[in-house]
Design an enzyme around this catalytic site. Structure first.
Site, short mmCIF file in Angstrom:
data_model
loop_
_atom_site.label_atom_id
_atom_site.label_comp_id
_atom_site.label_asym_id
_atom_site.label_seq_id
_atom_site.Cartn_x
_atom_site.Cartn_y
_atom_site.Cartn_z
N ILE A 140 -48.60 -16.26 15.47
CA ILE A 140 -50.06 -16.11 15.50
C ILE A 140 -50.63 -17.19 16.43
CG2 ILE A 140 -52.18 -16.05 14.14
CD1 ILE A 140 -50.50 -15.33 11.71
N GLU A 148 -46.32 -19.43 10.34
CA GLU A 148 -47.07 -18.27 10.86
C GLU A 148 -46.22 -17.42 11.80
OE1 GLU A 148 -47.98 -21.73 13.68
OE2 GLU A 148 -47.64 -21.41 11.55
#
Length: 449
Positions: free
Chosen positions: A302, A344
């Protein structure tokens, strides 16, 4: 199960066996009671005939004595009185003989005794009148009586033989019934063994073989049992055991799936964890090597997620992770393995998939995530949450599963370096590195000149 073992058997039910046993017990007791009554009647008649035979011999002795007395003297009053008394006794006994003979169905004896009662009465008159006809009548009666005694002796023998034959027949019938019971019991035991013990042994052996090495064999066990153990082949007990085993295996399989999900799933995103992802990656790479197939994988990160967490807090960050994980699951194919790699970062394994197909799937996923509105995403640089992805393919880019992860991670790093919100295949990285290498060689060559 071998074909020879699939012969259909009629399932054994113990209800008919119990009913047959009760019926047999009733017949046995009833037959025994009937035999005792019938044999008692035969024995009673044989005893009575035997007694009649003995009485006839005594009757003949008395008749012979009277004949001898008549031939010796006719004028002694005391002798004549004794002869008359014995003759009247014979007359009375003949009446008793007639009744006993009719009761025992000795018709010749009954008829002879009835006809000679009148003869004995005439003999008494002849003796009292001192007539010689009395001796002639007695001689004739003795001859006729000898014939009756002979017939009675034959009847005695036949009656005794009938009792003996009846007893022999009864014991023969009992022996035959016992043989039938033994054979029937043996058949029931053998059939029950074939339909219960043997199938259970086969079932136990199959369970042992199926569960010896395979951790997923509960499913195989249930399928094999349902396929090979047919209800019409075996007894109800075996069928109930079979159904219980199938249900047990299915329940265990269901519980194992739930435990596996807890063991192999990431709690926060509900994607597979790294351990499960790595296990599948190793297996799929080994399969691709054996069958000359392609396996692709992607590493996803991300963009600027740390800035989002700093601006909105980790709770909002967790919500973003969950929504992105849901989008990844929805866009993956059934055979794909999406996983949370850590933090992430996500990873997706694409079995039997070349690089072009993998790039199409991941690029479509990138566009969907870029278009998805997230909570307070304007706070991050660029004003939206996006992903960067790196893709590598075995065996085009890597020689094993470990290097495949490294190559995909390297492609992801290049995507992050070159602007984010993009998908980079490791082949592009190699081409760029080759170009940079050629450029450096050219610069070194110019510098040398």
């Amino acid at each position: 199960m071998p074909e020879t073992a699939k012969t259909s058997f009629r399932p054994i039910s113990f209800k008919p066996t119990i009913y047959a046993g009760v019926l047999f017990a009733i017949l046995l007791f009833g037959g025994t009671a009937g035999f005792i009554v019938y044999e008692g009647k035969l024995q009673k008649r044989a005893d009575e005939v035997q007694m009649i035979y003995k009485d006839l011999l005594d009757f003949r002795s008395t008749l012979t004595l009277i004949d001898q007395q008549l031939s010796v003297t006719h004028d002694r009053p005391e002798v004549l009185q004794n002869i008359i008394r014995n003759t009247k006794l014979l007359q009375f006994r003949s009446i008793n003989f007639q009744a006993r003979a009719e009761k025992n169905r000795m018709h010749d004896l009954a008829s002879w005794m009835k006809s000679n009662q009148l003869v004995l009465e005439k003999m008494i008159v002849d003796i009292e009148m001192k007539r010689v006809e009395a001796g002639n009548r007695i001689s004739l009666m003795i001859l006729e009586l000898d014939d009756i005694i002979l017939k009675t002796a034959i009847d005695v023998r036949l009656s005794s033989g009938k009792v003996y034959d009846t007893v022999q027949l009864f014991f023969f019938i009992v022996l035959a019934v016992l043989v039938v019971i033994i054979i029937s019991a043996g058949w029931v035991i053998v059939s029950n063994y074939r339909q219960t013990v043997m199938p259970l042994n086969q079932l136990a052996e199959k369970l042992r073989m199926l569960n010896e090495e395979l951790p997923e064999s509960f499913h195989d066990t249930a399928e094999e049992v349902k396929k090979n153990i047919r209800p019409e082949e075996f007894s109800n007990d075996v069928n109930e055991i079979t159904d219980s085993i199938v249900r047990f295996c299915q329940n265990i399989e269901l519980k194992n799936k739930k435990l596996d999900e807890l063991f192999i799933k990431d709690e926060k995103t509900n994607l597979y964890n790294y351990r499960h992802f790595k296990d599948h990656l190793i297996v799929d790479v080994a399969r691709a090597k054996r069958y000359n197939e392609r396996v692709s994988m992607t590493m996803i990160d991300i963009d600027r997620f740390k800035a989002y967490n700093d601006a909105n807090g980790h709770v909002a960050g967790d919500i973003v992770l969950e929504r992105m994980a849901r989008i990844i699951r929805e866009e993956c194919r059934e055979a794909d393995i999406p996983a949370r790699f850590g933090g992430e970062e996500f990873a997706i394994l694409f079995p039997r998939t070349n690089s072009r197909k993998a790039i199409d799937i991941v690029d479509r996923l990138r566009e969907i995530i870029a278009a998805e509105p997230f909570y307070h995403e304007k706070a991050v640089p660029g004003g939206q949450l996006t992903i960067s992805a790196g893709i590598a393919t075995y065996p085009d880019d890597a020689v094993d599963w470990y290097s495949l992860i490294n190559k995909a991670d390297k492609a992801l790093y290049r995507a992050k370096q070159t602007g984010r919100n993009k998908v980079v295949h490791f082949r592009e990285v190699e081409i760029e590195e080759e170009g940079e290498s050629e450029q450096e060689k050219g610069e070194e060559k110019k510098a040398g000149e």
